[in-house]
Design a protein around this motif. Sequence first.
Motif, PDB file in Angstrom:
ATOM      1  N   ILE A 293       0.791  12.144  15.532  1.00 25.41           N
ATOM      2  CA  ILE A 293       1.281  13.536  15.490  1.00 25.41           C
ATOM      3  C   ILE A 293       2.806  13.519  15.426  1.00 25.41           C
ATOM      4  N   GLN A 294       3.411  12.653  16.236  1.00 28.12           N
ATOM      5  CA  GLN A 294       4.882  12.561  16.229  1.00 28.12           C
ATOM      6  C   GLN A 294       5.399  12.117  14.860  1.00 28.12           C
ATOM      7  N   ALA A 295       4.661  11.207  14.221  1.00 25.56           N
ATOM      8  CA  ALA A 295       5.081  10.733  12.890  1.00 25.56           C
ATOM      9  C   ALA A 295       5.100  11.887  11.885  1.00 25.56           C
ATOM     10  N   ILE A 296       4.236  12.875  12.117  1.00 32.48           N
ATOM     11  CA  ILE A 296       4.211  14.040  11.227  1.00 32.48           C
ATOM     12  C   ILE A 296       5.316  15.026  11.599  1.00 32.48           C
ATOM     13  N   VAL A 297       5.451  15.315  12.888  1.00 33.23           N
ATOM     14  CA  VAL A 297       6.316  16.446  13.267  1.00 33.23           C
ATOM     15  C   VAL A 297       7.745  16.068  13.662  1.00 33.23           C
TER      16      VAL A 297
ATOM     17  N   GLN B 297      15.678  -2.372   1.689  1.00 32.40           N
ATOM     18  CA  GLN B 297      15.195  -1.009   1.470  1.00 32.40           C
ATOM     19  C   GLN B 297      14.813  -0.401   2.819  1.00 32.40           C
ATOM     20  N   PRO B 298      15.068   0.899   3.016  1.00 30.21           N
ATOM     21  CA  PRO B 298      14.583   1.507   4.260  1.00 30.21           C
ATOM     22  C   PRO B 298      13.062   1.386   4.321  1.00 30.21           C
ATOM     23  N   ALA B 299      12.559   1.216   5.522  1.00 33.86           N
ATOM     24  CA  ALA B 299      11.116   0.992   5.674  1.00 33.86           C
ATOM     25  C   ALA B 299      10.323   2.207   5.205  1.00 33.86           C
ATOM     26  N   PHE B 300       9.161   1.931   4.635  1.00 32.65           N
ATOM     27  CA  PHE B 300       8.257   3.017   4.249  1.00 32.65           C
ATOM     28  C   PHE B 300       7.736   3.705   5.506  1.00 32.65           C
ATOM     29  N   ARG B 301       7.641   5.013   5.441  1.00 27.51           N
ATOM     30  CA  ARG B 301       6.983   5.727   6.536  1.00 27.51           C
ATOM     31  C   ARG B 301       5.636   6.212   6.030  1.00 27.51           C
ATOM     32  N   ILE B 302       4.628   6.027   6.849  1.00 19.00           N
ATOM     33  CA  ILE B 302       3.254   6.227   6.380  1.00 19.00           C
ATOM     34  C   ILE B 302       2.970   7.672   5.946  1.00 19.00           C
ATOM     35  N   VAL B 303       3.463   8.652   6.706  1.00 16.61           N
ATOM     36  CA  VAL B 303       3.070  10.044   6.414  1.00 16.61           C
ATOM     37  C   VAL B 303       3.585  10.528   5.049  1.00 16.61           C
ATOM     38  N   PRO B 304       4.887  10.344   4.737  1.00 16.15           N
ATOM     39  CA  PRO B 304       5.333  10.791   3.408  1.00 16.15           C
ATOM     40  C   PRO B 304       4.583  10.102   2.264  1.00 16.15           C
ATOM     41  N   CYS B 305       4.212   8.842   2.471  1.00 14.57           N
ATOM     42  CA  CYS B 305       3.469   8.119   1.428  1.00 14.57           C
ATOM     43  C   CYS B 305       2.081   8.738   1.222  1.00 14.57           C
ATOM     44  N   VAL B 306       1.420   9.054   2.330  1.00 13.91           N
ATOM     45  CA  VAL B 306       0.090   9.683   2.250  1.00 13.91           C
ATOM     46  C   VAL B 306       0.199  11.055   1.571  1.00 13.91           C
TER      47      VAL B 306
ATOM     48  N   ILE C 203       0.839  -1.207   0.000  1.00 19.18           N
ATOM     49  CA  ILE C 203       0.000   0.000   0.000  1.00 19.18           C
ATOM     50  C   ILE C 203       0.873   1.255   0.000  1.00 19.18           C
ATOM     51  N   CYS C 204       1.919   1.243   0.831  1.00 18.24           N
ATOM     52  CA  CYS C 204       2.821   2.402   0.873  1.00 18.24           C
ATOM     53  C   CYS C 204       3.518   2.602  -0.468  1.00 18.24           C
ATOM     54  N   PHE C 205       3.888   1.489  -1.093  1.00 21.43           N
ATOM     55  CA  PHE C 205       4.559   1.584  -2.393  1.00 21.43           C
ATOM     56  C   PHE C 205       3.637   2.253  -3.418  1.00 21.43           C
ATOM     57  N   ILE C 206       2.380   1.823  -3.431  1.00 18.47           N
ATOM     58  CA  ILE C 206       1.417   2.421  -4.375  1.00 18.47           C
ATOM     59  C   ILE C 206       1.247   3.912  -4.073  1.00 18.47           C
ATOM     60  N   MET C 207       1.043   4.244  -2.791  1.00 19.94           N
ATOM     61  CA  MET C 207       0.801   5.649  -2.433  1.00 19.94           C
ATOM     62  C   MET C 207       1.999   6.527  -2.784  1.00 19.94           C
ATOM     63  N   SER C 208       3.194   5.977  -2.615  1.00 19.97           N
ATOM     64  CA  SER C 208       4.376   6.826  -2.807  1.00 19.97           C
ATOM     65  C   SER C 208       4.850   6.886  -4.254  1.00 19.97           C
ATOM     66  N   SER C 209       4.409   5.936  -5.086  1.00 17.48           N
ATOM     67  CA  SER C 209       4.995   5.931  -6.434  1.00 17.48           C
ATOM     68  C   SER C 209       3.993   5.870  -7.585  1.00 17.48           C
ATOM     69  N   SER C 210       2.731   5.581  -7.298  1.00 16.98           N
ATOM     70  CA  SER C 210       1.779   5.455  -8.406  1.00 16.98           C
ATOM     71  C   SER C 210       1.333   6.831  -8.911  1.00 16.98           C
ATOM     72  N   THR C 211       1.090   6.897 -10.218  1.00 16.72           N
ATOM     73  CA  THR C 211       0.514   8.125 -10.778  1.00 16.72           C
ATOM     74  C   THR C 211      -0.909   7.854 -11.274  1.00 16.72           C
ATOM     75  N   ASN C 212      -1.407   6.664 -10.981  1.00 21.31           N
ATOM     76  CA  ASN C 212      -2.767   6.294 -11.386  1.00 21.31           C
ATOM     77  C   ASN C 212      -3.751   6.815 -10.329  1.00 21.31           C
ATOM     78  N   VAL C 213      -4.419   7.901 -10.670  1.00 20.79           N
ATOM     79  CA  VAL C 213      -5.268   8.584  -9.686  1.00 20.79           C
ATOM     80  C   VAL C 213      -6.396   7.681  -9.181  1.00 20.79           C
ATOM     81  N   ASP C 214      -7.022   6.937 -10.090  1.00 19.03           N
ATOM     82  CA  ASP C 214      -8.122   6.055  -9.661  1.00 19.03           C
ATOM     83  C   ASP C 214      -7.637   5.021  -8.649  1.00 19.03           C
TER      84      ASP C 214
END
Length: 303
Positions: A111-115, A70-79, A17-28
């Motif tokens: 909140i910490q994951a964001i800031v 690979q370094p682990a995906f972090r949820i906030v940058p992917c979102v 899911i993180c991979f799709i959010m961080s790299s896909s350009t398919n809006v649907d």
Amino acid sequence: SVWVERIREHPAIYDSICFIMSSSTNVDLLVKVGEVVDKLFDLDEKLMLEWIRNGAVQPLDQPQEESEEQPAFRIVPCVLEAAKQVRSENPEGLDVYMHILQLLTTVDDGIQAIVQCPDTGKDTWNLLFDLVCHEFCQSDDPPIILQEQNTVLASIFSVLSAIYASQAEQEYLKIEKDLPLIDSLIRVLQNTEHCQKKPEDSAESRTGETKKSDLTQDDFHLKILKDISCEFLSIIFQVLTKETVAQGLKEGQLSKQKCSCAFQNLLPFYSPVVEDFLRILREVDETLADDLEEAFPSSKVHT
């Protein structure tokens, strides 16, 4: 829920899911994935916490540069990446991703994951600031636009408010950002008032086309937006300096009309905030402070 359990049993789903959010350009695809994540987080806080923590910690005995994985995906940058992709093409998708961020801020780890990582905090802040100050609910938009934007604005203001409250000393929260935010918040409050005024004898209500349930739903969302906006406005008001107030008066973000709208919404619940603001305002523009005190007797500064 069965499907939530299945997802929990297969941790690899997080990476996919993180991979799709961080790299896909398919809006649907991004919108569909966003809807799944939004639903998941809404249903299961424990899973959300697991996902927040997934990319947060690098094992001490395995420094990242030496690790072959690979370094682990972090949820906030992917979102955030997904939100940027869907932003211009799919308003509903943007709404979904903003709601995911809002759900993340309901727990301290979120909140910490964001800031905690300055870049992530800055990216989140800049994207959301840009949306509220340059895209949604602009001065040349009709007030009724709020009916379409109320849920996304509520999410955005909620996240900005959480960042603001937790990170007051961050570089990206420069004081000059306060005035555009005040301007946006007050405009939203003005438009909320406009939307809540329902003409009794309008053509629409005469024909009975407006379903009562729709109105109630709209009112509910507008009330949430209003409450969140008031809370955020009160937080910003508390850090205003004499210089910022003077600048706001000069540039028009703190005109008499706008201050009146702010007071109308902040009182009586945020009386101490209004009183403190009036003290500062009095040093800058005594006449305006007197006028506002006269218009809002409950705001009188107790000396």
